[in-house]
Enzyme design. Structure first.
Site, PDB file in Angstrom:
ATOM      1  N   HIS A 101     -18.729 -31.348   4.955  1.00 37.20           N
ATOM      2  CA  HIS A 101     -19.349 -30.392   5.878  1.00 37.20           C
ATOM      3  C   HIS A 101     -20.553 -31.053   6.523  1.00 37.20           C
ATOM      4  CE1 HIS A 101     -21.771 -29.990   2.267  1.00 37.20           C
ATOM      5  NE2 HIS A 101     -22.648 -29.243   2.903  1.00 37.20           N
ATOM      6  N   ASP A 105     -27.556 -33.760   4.160  1.00 35.83           N
ATOM      7  CA  ASP A 105     -27.463 -34.572   2.931  1.00 35.83           C
ATOM      8  C   ASP A 105     -26.082 -35.226   2.823  1.00 35.83           C
ATOM      9  OD1 ASP A 105     -26.747 -31.849   2.534  1.00 35.83           O
ATOM     10  OD2 ASP A 105     -26.963 -31.982   0.356  1.00 35.83           O
ATOM     11  N   ASP A 214     -19.776 -29.027  -1.144  1.00 35.81           N
ATOM     12  CA  ASP A 214     -20.712 -27.953  -1.505  1.00 35.81           C
ATOM     13  C   ASP A 214     -19.970 -26.628  -1.443  1.00 35.81           C
ATOM     14  OD1 ASP A 214     -22.568 -29.915  -1.532  1.00 35.81           O
ATOM     15  OD2 ASP A 214     -23.951 -28.963  -0.124  1.00 35.81           O
TER      16      ASP A 214
HETATM   17 ZN   LIG Z   1     -25.280 -30.701  -0.199  1.00 42.07          ZN
HETATM   18 ZN   LIG Z   2     -24.311 -28.124   2.050  1.00 41.67          ZN
END
Ligand SMILES: [Zn+2]
Ligand SMILES: [Zn+2]
Length: 322
Positions: A101, A105, A214
Site C-alpha cells: 500500500h 513507510d 498493514d
Molecule cells: Zn506500515
Molecule cells: Zn500503512
C-alpha cells in the site's frame, strides 16, 4: 580474532554465497541443473519496523524472496537498497516489486530501489505490482530522477531506465504473477482509510510464504494464508492507553484512532495464524518500532491460540524451507 578479520570473513562468506547463487542461476538458465537441484529459495526480512519515522534499531518495512538468483521484493521502505546490499542480494537479479500500500513507510524507495539497482548494473526489466494510483507516483519519481538517468545513459552507456520499468495494477487481488516455479497471489486487506491495501502470497516449489502488509484482523488475509508454511504478519505491541501515551496524544486523537483501527494487536495475531492454519508465524512491522519487545508477554498471548512456530522478526533474518 580481530573485528576486522571477523568482518572480512563474514564479507567473504556473503560473497561466496552470492557467487554460488549466481552460478546456480546461470546453470539453471543454461539447463545444466534442474530446479530440483537448485539452491533453496530464501526469504530475507530486510526491514521490520512499522511507521514512517526513521528508527535506530530497525529498518523500514521490506522483504525479499530470492529464487534461483531472481529477487522479488515486497515493499520499499526507506533504505531498502542498503538492506539488500547487507543481505548479499544481487541487484542485477531484481525483477519484481510488490507494494502492499501507499504509506510512506512502505513506498518511500519505490522508485529509488529500481533506480539504484539500475545504477548497480541491473539491465533487466523490473515490474512494479501494486495499487493503481502507484502509476502516478512512479511516473513522477522517474521525472524527478530524469537528470541522473539521462546523464548515466550518455556518460556510462546504460539503457533507458524508463523503458525497463513497468507498472501492473493489482485491481482486486487474485493471481498476480505465474512463472510456473513462482506463483504470486494477492488479497485485499483492511487498512483504513486506504482502500487499496494488499497482502501477497508466494508459492515457490512447494514452499508458501505470505506477507500481510498493514492490516487490521482480516478474513481475506486468513483465506490467502490458508495452510501456508510461513506467515509474516504485522503486529501492534501496545493496548489503547499505551498507544495514546506513546504517541503523546489524547485517546480520541485521529492518529491514535488510526493506529488502533488499522493494525493488528498482539492479542489477535495468534488467532489469525491459527485460523489460517500456518506452520510458522513471523512477527514483523513492529509498532512501536524502536522499543524493546517483551517477548515473553507477547508469546504468552499468542500461545493462547496458536501452537505452531513463532519467530520474532529481526532485520536481515533469513528463512528457508525446513
Ligand atoms: Zn506500515
Ligand atoms: Zn500503512
Amino acid at each position: 580474532m580481530s573485528g576486522w578479520r571477523r568482518g572480512a570473513r563474514r564479507d567473504a562468506r556473503v560473497y561466496d554465497s552470492v557467487v554460488r547463487r549466481r552460478l546456480v542461476a546461470l546453470a539453471l538458465v543454461a539447463g545444466i541443473v534442474s530446479p530440483a537441484l537448485a539452491a533453496p529459495p530464501r526469504l530475507v526480512l530486510l526491514g521490520t519496523a512499522g511507521g514512517p519515522t526513521p528508527k535506530r534499531t530497525r529498518a523500514a518495512p521490506a522483504q525479499a524472496l530470492e529464487v534461483d538468483g531472481t529477487v522479488y521484493v515486497v515493499d520499499c521502505g526507506n533504505g531498502v537498497g542498503r538492506q539488500m546490499a547487507l543481505a548479499g542480494l544481487p541487484f542485477p537479479g531484481l525483477r519484481h516489486v510488490f507494494l502492499t500500500h501507499q504509506h510512506s513507510d512502505h513506498d518511500a524507495d519505490l522508485v529509488t530501489l529500481p533506480l539504484l539497482a539500475w545504477a548497480a548494473g541491473n539491465e533487466g526489466t523490473v515490474t512494479l505490482h501494486g495499487p493503481g494510483p502507484m502509476r502516478r507516483a512512479v511516473r513522477a519519481g522517474l521525472r524527478a530522477h530524469a537528470f541522473d538517468i539521462e546523464t548515466r545513459m550518455k556518460d556510462e552507456g546504460r539503457p533507458d531506465l524508463r523503458k525497463l520499468l513497468s507498472v501492473q495494477a493489482v485491481p482486486q487481488g487474485g493471481l498476480v504473477l505465474d512463472q510456473g516455479r513462482v506463483r504470486v497471489t494477492a488479497a485485499r486487506v483492511d487498512h483504513p482509510p486506504i482502500e487499496e491495501a494488499f497482502a501477497y502470497r508466494f508459492d515457490v516449489a512447494g514452499w508458501s510464504v505470505v506477507i500481510s502488509g498493514d492490516t487490521a484482523p482480516s478474513q481475506n488475509l486468513v483465506g490467502l494464508a490458508r495452510g501456508a508454511d510461513v506467515l509474516v504478519h504485522e503486529v501492534l505491541l501496545a493496548d489503547a492507553a499505551e498507544v495514546a501515551r506513546w504517541l503523546e496524544k489524547p485517546p480520541e486523537h485521529p492518529l491514535v484512532q488510526h493506529v488502533l483501527r488499522s493494525h493488528t494487536s498482539f492479542h489477535d495475531v495468534g488467532r489469525i495464524a491459527r485460523e489460517a492454519g500456518v506452520g510458522t508465524l513471523v512477527l514483523s512491522h513492529f509498532v512501536p518500532g524502536d522499543a524493546p519487545v517483551d517477548k515473553d508477554a507477547v508469546l504468552a498471548e499468542i500461545r493462547k491460540s496458536f501452537h505452531g512456530k513463532v519467530v520474532f522478526g529481526e532485520d536481515l533474518m533469513v528463512l528457508t524451507p525446513d
